[in-house]
Design a protein around this motif. Structure first.
Motif, short mmCIF file in Angstrom:
data_model
loop_
_atom_site.label_atom_id
_atom_site.label_comp_id
_atom_site.label_asym_id
_atom_site.label_seq_id
_atom_site.Cartn_x
_atom_site.Cartn_y
_atom_site.Cartn_z
N UNK A 6 1.13 -2.12 -1.14
CA UNK A 6 1.94 -0.96 -0.75
C UNK A 6 3.25 -0.94 -1.51
N UNK A 7 3.81 0.25 -1.64
CA UNK A 7 5.14 0.42 -2.21
C UNK A 7 5.71 1.73 -1.71
N UNK A 8 7.02 1.90 -1.92
CA UNK A 8 7.65 3.18 -1.61
C UNK A 8 8.52 3.19 -0.37
N UNK A 9 8.58 2.09 0.35
CA UNK A 9 9.43 2.06 1.52
C UNK A 9 10.90 2.07 1.14
N UNK A 10 11.75 2.21 2.16
CA UNK A 10 13.18 2.20 1.89
C UNK A 10 13.97 2.70 3.07
N UNK A 11 15.24 2.97 2.82
CA UNK A 11 16.16 3.47 3.83
C UNK A 11 16.40 4.95 3.58
N UNK A 12 16.26 5.76 4.63
CA UNK A 12 16.45 7.20 4.50
C UNK A 12 17.11 7.71 5.77
N UNK A 13 17.86 8.78 5.63
CA UNK A 13 18.48 9.40 6.80
C UNK A 13 17.47 10.24 7.56
N UNK A 21 2.91 4.49 -1.20
CA UNK A 21 1.72 4.37 -2.03
C UNK A 21 0.98 3.09 -1.67
N UNK A 22 -0.33 3.16 -1.79
CA UNK A 22 -1.18 1.99 -1.57
C UNK A 22 -2.17 1.91 -2.72
N UNK A 23 -1.95 0.95 -3.58
CA UNK A 23 -2.86 0.74 -4.72
C UNK A 23 -3.97 -0.19 -4.29
N UNK A 24 -5.20 0.27 -4.45
CA UNK A 24 -6.36 -0.49 -4.00
C UNK A 24 -7.18 -0.97 -5.19
N UNK A 72 -5.11 11.09 -1.55
CA UNK A 72 -5.62 10.02 -2.42
C UNK A 72 -5.69 10.53 -3.85
N UNK A 73 -5.65 9.58 -4.76
CA UNK A 73 -5.88 9.85 -6.18
C UNK A 73 -6.99 8.89 -6.60
N UNK A 80 -1.82 7.75 -0.68
CA UNK A 80 -0.41 8.06 -0.44
C UNK A 80 -0.19 8.49 1.00
N UNK A 81 1.02 8.28 1.46
CA UNK A 81 1.44 8.81 2.75
C UNK A 81 2.79 9.49 2.52
#
Length: 119
Positions: A6-13, A21-24, A72-73, A80-81
């Motif tokens: 997974x990737x794409x997390x973070x801090x947001x208001x 994203x989840x690369x499989x 998905x791609x 993706x979410x």
């Protein structure tokens, strides 16, 4: 075997957006259904959304319907979410998982990505 990253997390208001994203990887991805789950501090892990590698069927938890979109791609073997209108209660570690069809349990999990929504 299926490997998930997974990737794409973070801090947001609050009110903001993030895309996870989840690369499989694996030999027979079409045999699996992909899901997103999340776990907030002190709470049990909960289902968020799911999608297959083929076909249009998607599912969402009631708490995210209308705000989150799973996609998905196939060419990139990536799920993706898209998370819009984020709320502080969406704060959690988000996990990607894979379930072999037609089983009911998710057997493969990613390492998780933190999403923090500030008020």
């Amino acid at each position: 075997q299926v490997q998930l990253v997974e990737s794409g997390g973070g801090l947001v208001q609050a009110g903001g957006s993030l895309r996870l994203s989840c690369a499989a990887s694996g030999r027979t991805l079409n045999d699996y259904r992909m899901g997103w789950f999340r776990q907030a501090p002190g709470k049990e892990r909960e289902f968020v959304s799911s999608i297959g590698w083929t076909g249009p069927i998607t599912y969402y938890a009631d708490s995210v319907k209308g705000r989150f979109t799973i996609s998905r791609d196939n060419a990139k073997n990536t799920v993706y979410l898209q998370m819009n209108s984020l709320k502080p209660e969406d704060t959690a570690v988000y996990y990607c998982a894979a379930r072999k069809i037609p089983g009911t349990s998710y057997d493969y999990w990613g390492q998780g990505t933190q999403v923090t929504v500030s008020s």
